[in-house]
Design a protein around this motif. Structure first.
Motif, PDB file in Angstrom:
ATOM      1  N   ASN A   9      -3.552 -19.359  75.012  1.00 26.96           N
ATOM      2  CA  ASN A   9      -2.981 -19.520  76.356  1.00 26.96           C
ATOM      3  C   ASN A   9      -2.678 -18.143  76.941  1.00 26.96           C
ATOM      4  OD1 ASN A   9      -2.483 -22.631  76.435  1.00 26.96           O
ATOM      5  ND2 ASN A   9      -1.686 -21.974  74.457  1.00 26.96           N
ATOM      6  N   LEU A  10      -3.719 -17.399  77.242  1.00 31.36           N
ATOM      7  CA  LEU A  10      -3.537 -16.012  77.684  1.00 31.36           C
ATOM      8  C   LEU A  10      -2.919 -15.926  79.078  1.00 31.36           C
ATOM      9  CD1 LEU A  10      -4.101 -13.244  76.371  1.00 31.36           C
ATOM     10  CD2 LEU A  10      -6.199 -13.130  77.724  1.00 31.36           C
ATOM     11  N   THR A  11      -2.942 -17.021  79.833  1.00 32.72           N
ATOM     12  CA  THR A  11      -2.308 -17.014  81.152  1.00 32.72           C
ATOM     13  C   THR A  11      -0.800 -17.214  81.059  1.00 32.72           C
ATOM     14  OG1 THR A  11      -2.670 -19.394  81.421  1.00 32.72           O
ATOM     15  CG2 THR A  11      -4.386 -17.912  82.257  1.00 32.72           C
ATOM     16  N   ASN A  12      -0.271 -17.469  79.868  1.00 34.70           N
ATOM     17  CA  ASN A  12       1.160 -17.674  79.707  1.00 34.70           C
ATOM     18  C   ASN A  12       1.933 -16.438  80.190  1.00 34.70           C
ATOM     19  OD1 ASN A  12       3.789 -17.498  77.898  1.00 34.70           O
ATOM     20  ND2 ASN A  12       3.178 -19.642  77.923  1.00 34.70           N
ATOM     21  N   PRO A  13       3.043 -16.641  80.883  1.00 29.38           N
ATOM     22  CA  PRO A  13       3.815 -15.493  81.408  1.00 29.38           C
ATOM     23  C   PRO A  13       4.246 -14.491  80.338  1.00 29.38           C
ATOM     24  CG  PRO A  13       4.572 -17.537  82.412  1.00 29.38           C
ATOM     25  CD  PRO A  13       3.606 -17.932  81.339  1.00 29.38           C
ATOM     26  N   SER A  14       4.393 -14.922  79.094  1.00 34.69           N
ATOM     27  CA  SER A  14       4.826 -13.987  78.049  1.00 34.69           C
ATOM     28  C   SER A  14       3.786 -12.912  77.775  1.00 34.69           C
ATOM     29  CB  SER A  14       5.144 -14.748  76.755  1.00 34.69           C
ATOM     30  OG  SER A  14       3.973 -15.284  76.179  1.00 34.69           O
ATOM     31  N   PHE A  15       2.540 -13.139  78.229  1.00 39.05           N
ATOM     32  CA  PHE A  15       1.486 -12.143  78.045  1.00 39.05           C
ATOM     33  C   PHE A  15       1.289 -11.272  79.295  1.00 39.05           C
ATOM     34  CE2 PHE A  15      -0.456 -15.229  74.836  1.00 39.05           C
ATOM     35  CZ  PHE A  15      -0.041 -14.488  73.749  1.00 39.05           C
ATOM     36  N   ALA A  16       2.052 -11.509  80.330  1.00 38.65           N
ATOM     37  CA  ALA A  16       1.880 -10.771  81.583  1.00 38.65           C
ATOM     38  C   ALA A  16       1.956  -9.266  81.347  1.00 38.65           C
ATOM     39  CB  ALA A  16       2.944 -11.193  82.590  1.00 38.65           C
ATOM     40  N   GLU A  17       1.017  -8.561  81.929  1.00 31.60           N
ATOM     41  CA  GLU A  17       0.930  -7.096  81.833  1.00 31.60           C
ATOM     42  C   GLU A  17       0.604  -6.613  80.415  1.00 31.60           C
ATOM     43  OE1 GLU A  17       1.032  -5.712  84.743  1.00 31.60           O
ATOM     44  OE2 GLU A  17       1.704  -7.608  85.636  1.00 31.60           O
ATOM     45  N   LYS A  18       0.312  -7.528  79.508  1.00 32.40           N
ATOM     46  CA  LYS A  18       0.018  -7.125  78.128  1.00 32.40           C
ATOM     47  C   LYS A  18      -1.366  -7.600  77.684  1.00 32.40           C
ATOM     48  CE  LYS A  18       4.912  -7.920  76.887  1.00 32.40           C
ATOM     49  NZ  LYS A  18       5.311  -8.802  77.988  1.00 32.40           N
ATOM     50  N   SER A  44      -6.367 -22.805  85.087  1.00 37.47           N
ATOM     51  CA  SER A  44      -7.786 -22.699  84.748  1.00 37.47           C
ATOM     52  C   SER A  44      -8.458 -21.636  85.601  1.00 37.47           C
ATOM     53  CB  SER A  44      -8.474 -24.053  84.948  1.00 37.47           C
ATOM     54  OG  SER A  44      -7.918 -25.041  84.101  1.00 37.47           O
ATOM     55  N   GLU A  45      -8.086 -21.582  86.873  1.00 37.66           N
ATOM     56  CA  GLU A  45      -8.617 -20.538  87.751  1.00 37.66           C
ATOM     57  C   GLU A  45      -8.159 -19.161  87.285  1.00 37.66           C
ATOM     58  OE1 GLU A  45      -8.848 -23.274  91.826  1.00 37.66           O
ATOM     59  OE2 GLU A  45      -7.090 -22.008  91.452  1.00 37.66           O
ATOM     60  N   GLN A  46      -6.914 -19.069  86.843  1.00 38.94           N
ATOM     61  CA  GLN A  46      -6.393 -17.791  86.337  1.00 38.94           C
ATOM     62  C   GLN A  46      -7.098 -17.391  85.033  1.00 38.94           C
ATOM     63  OE1 GLN A  46      -2.195 -18.508  85.970  1.00 38.94           O
ATOM     64  NE2 GLN A  46      -1.933 -18.837  88.172  1.00 38.94           N
ATOM     65  N   GLU A 198     -10.878 -32.433  53.914  1.00 40.35           N
ATOM     66  CA  GLU A 198     -11.688 -33.581  54.313  1.00 40.35           C
ATOM     67  C   GLU A 198     -12.546 -33.303  55.548  1.00 40.35           C
ATOM     68  OE1 GLU A 198     -11.725 -36.103  52.385  1.00 40.35           O
ATOM     69  OE2 GLU A 198      -9.979 -35.629  51.141  1.00 40.35           O
ATOM     70  N   ILE A 199     -12.342 -32.152  56.164  1.00 42.47           N
ATOM     71  CA  ILE A 199     -13.109 -31.820  57.372  1.00 42.47           C
ATOM     72  C   ILE A 199     -14.376 -31.084  56.942  1.00 42.47           C
ATOM     73  CG2 ILE A 199     -13.066 -30.707  59.628  1.00 42.47           C
ATOM     74  CD1 ILE A 199      -9.963 -30.699  59.373  1.00 42.47           C
ATOM     75  N   LYS A 200     -15.513 -31.688  57.180  1.00 41.88           N
ATOM     76  CA  LYS A 200     -16.753 -31.082  56.697  1.00 41.88           C
ATOM     77  C   LYS A 200     -17.121 -29.845  57.520  1.00 41.88           C
ATOM     78  CE  LYS A 200     -19.782 -34.164  59.354  1.00 41.88           C
ATOM     79  NZ  LYS A 200     -20.839 -35.199  59.243  1.00 41.88           N
ATOM     80  N   ARG A 201     -17.887 -28.985  56.905  1.00 42.30           N
ATOM     81  CA  ARG A 201     -18.398 -27.811  57.619  1.00 42.30           C
ATOM     82  C   ARG A 201     -19.180 -28.272  58.846  1.00 42.30           C
ATOM     83  NH1 ARG A 201     -19.934 -22.996  54.030  1.00 42.30           N
ATOM     84  NH2 ARG A 201     -18.488 -23.141  52.286  1.00 42.30           N
ATOM     85  N   GLY A 202     -19.032 -27.502  59.908  1.00 46.04           N
ATOM     86  CA  GLY A 202     -19.689 -27.879  61.144  1.00 46.04           C
ATOM     87  C   GLY A 202     -18.814 -28.721  62.049  1.00 46.04           C
ATOM     88  N   ARG A 203     -17.614 -29.064  61.550  1.00 46.18           N
ATOM     89  CA  ARG A 203     -16.663 -29.827  62.377  1.00 46.18           C
ATOM     90  C   ARG A 203     -15.298 -29.159  62.452  1.00 46.18           C
ATOM     91  NH1 ARG A 203     -20.381 -31.244  64.157  1.00 46.18           N
ATOM     92  NH2 ARG A 203     -21.287 -33.294  64.529  1.00 46.18           N
ATOM     93  N   LEU A 204     -15.114 -28.059  61.749  1.00 47.61           N
ATOM     94  CA  LEU A 204     -13.818 -27.389  61.665  1.00 47.61           C
ATOM     95  C   LEU A 204     -13.831 -26.074  62.434  1.00 47.61           C
ATOM     96  CD1 LEU A 204     -10.971 -26.985  60.409  1.00 47.61           C
ATOM     97  CD2 LEU A 204     -12.125 -25.984  58.424  1.00 47.61           C
ATOM     98  N   MET A 205     -12.784 -25.879  63.275  1.00 44.26           N
ATOM     99  CA  MET A 205     -12.631 -24.625  64.006  1.00 44.26           C
ATOM    100  C   MET A 205     -11.167 -24.183  63.922  1.00 44.26           C
ATOM    101  SD  MET A 205     -15.149 -25.192  67.311  1.00 44.26           S
ATOM    102  CE  MET A 205     -14.629 -26.839  67.788  1.00 44.26           C
ATOM    103  N   LEU A 206     -10.931 -22.899  64.175  1.00 44.15           N
ATOM    104  CA  LEU A 206      -9.593 -22.317  64.062  1.00 44.15           C
ATOM    105  C   LEU A 206      -9.106 -21.841  65.424  1.00 44.15           C
ATOM    106  CD1 LEU A 206     -10.096 -20.139  60.845  1.00 44.15           C
ATOM    107  CD2 LEU A 206      -9.361 -22.540  60.996  1.00 44.15           C
ATOM    108  N   GLU A 207      -7.784 -21.917  65.611  1.00 42.91           N
ATOM    109  CA  GLU A 207      -7.212 -21.496  66.894  1.00 42.91           C
ATOM    110  C   GLU A 207      -5.779 -21.023  66.703  1.00 42.91           C
ATOM    111  OE1 GLU A 207      -6.544 -24.834  69.559  1.00 42.91           O
ATOM    112  OE2 GLU A 207      -7.016 -26.224  67.939  1.00 42.91           O
ATOM    113  N   SER A 208      -5.361 -20.128  67.586  1.00 41.33           N
ATOM    114  CA  SER A 208      -3.986 -19.629  67.507  1.00 41.33           C
ATOM    115  C   SER A 208      -3.020 -20.482  68.315  1.00 41.33           C
ATOM    116  CB  SER A 208      -3.921 -18.178  68.002  1.00 41.33           C
ATOM    117  OG  SER A 208      -4.186 -18.104  69.396  1.00 41.33           O
ATOM    118  N   ASP A 209      -3.476 -21.017  69.454  1.00 43.62           N
ATOM    119  CA  ASP A 209      -2.616 -21.680  70.438  1.00 43.62           C
ATOM    120  C   ASP A 209      -1.515 -20.734  70.899  1.00 43.62           C
ATOM    121  OD1 ASP A 209      -2.265 -23.871  72.109  1.00 43.62           O
ATOM    122  OD2 ASP A 209      -0.746 -24.792  70.837  1.00 43.62           O
ATOM    123  N   ALA A 210      -1.779 -19.438  70.798  1.00 43.51           N
ATOM    124  CA  ALA A 210      -0.801 -18.424  71.225  1.00 43.51           C
ATOM    125  C   ALA A 210      -0.488 -18.587  72.709  1.00 43.51           C
ATOM    126  CB  ALA A 210      -1.387 -17.031  70.962  1.00 43.51           C
TER     127      ALA A 210
END
Length: 268
Positions: A9-18, A44-46, A198-210
């Motif tokens: 969530n790079l548009t989050n205000p906590s990342f402003a100017e950073k 989304s536009e931001q 139980e999640i097979k290869r090709g179906r698993l992805m990683l995310e920060s949700d930062a």
């Protein structure tokens, strides 16, 4: 080793100017491509603007475009028009964040369901993957998805935090699964430890949700308590541990999965 953060969530205000400093730390940690989450039409536009401003190469930053279920009450005809326009931009690679949240019910459930169906119809029309949010609503989400699944190229349940029944139902519907730092939380995430196997290869992805979900296993912890994409390596470590895979192997197949799902370019 290359990693792709499929939800920040790079548009989050906590990342402003950073923004650039955050990205520089991510790149230094091996997080080479990032998908910026759109949670409102304006957001989304931001997110698209940040992609265009901070990535001249067009190879590293991408965005989703959608309306989070918390804000489903804000949906109107103009929302649909603006999202359709955004979803035709080169750097916008998925529809969402969209879905159902019956945990907080910030928008009425019937409205959440209507807006989700609008998103799924857009994704089917434009043949784009879907970035899904679900909390305490897996059964209803599955019922709605089944009506659209054959028309959708792909869909990921992002930040999966559910139980085995929900996971298996999502996998049976050939959905992808996104795992965050929730798995690093000894208070509420330990049920994920056996499930990630139980999640097979090709179906698993990683995310920060930062900036959310700072991995509680991270040492040392940042004084500001804010999560960053650079800390995706801690999610990688924890998931690799519970899948009995090496970190390099997990990074390779989750990165390949994300590139295929979002149709991202390969970086040399």
């Amino acid at each position: 080793m290359q990693l792709i953060d499929i939800g920040v969530n790079l548009t989050n205000p906590s990342f402003a100017e950073k923004h650039q400093a955050v990205l520089d730390r991510a790149y230094a940690a091996g997080v080479c491509q990032l998908v910026l989450t759109g949670t409102s039409v304006e957001g989304s536009e931001q997110a698209l603007e940040l992609c265009q401003q901070l990535d001249e190469s067009g190879q590293r930053l991408f965005a989703t475009a959608g309306l989070h279920p918390h804000s489903a009450s804000d949906w109107n005809a103009d929302s649909a028009r603006r999202l359709r326009s955004l979803l035709q931009e080169k750097n916008v690679v998925a529809v969402g964040e969209c879905g159902l949240d019956f945990n907080r019910d910030f928008s009425p459930r019937p409205q959440q369901e209507k807006v989700l169906e609008e998103h799924l119809a857009l994704a089917a029309e434009l043949q784009l993957p879907v970035f899904l949010h679900e909390r305490d609503a897996s059964q209803r989400l599955l019922e709605i998805l089944r009506d659209f699944r054959d028309q959708l190229p792909a869909a990921v349940v992002h930040c999966f935090t559910g139980e085995q029944k929900a996971l298996f139902s999502y996998l049976d519907l050939d959905l992808h699964i996104g795992i965050t730092g929730w798995i690093c939380d000894e208070r509420r995430g330990t049920h994920l430890h056996p499930l990630v196997k139980e999640i097979k290869r090709g179906r698993l992805m990683l995310e920060s949700d930062a900036p959310y979900l700072l991995p509680r296993t991270l040492r040392p912890k940042p004084k500001n308590g804010r999560n960053e994409p650079a800390y995706l390596t801690e999610v990688l470590r924890e998931v690799a541990l519970h899948r009995s895979e090496s970190e390099d192997d997990l990074a390779a197949h989750t990165t390949a999965c994300a590139r295929a799902f979002f149709t991202l370019p390969t970086l040399v």
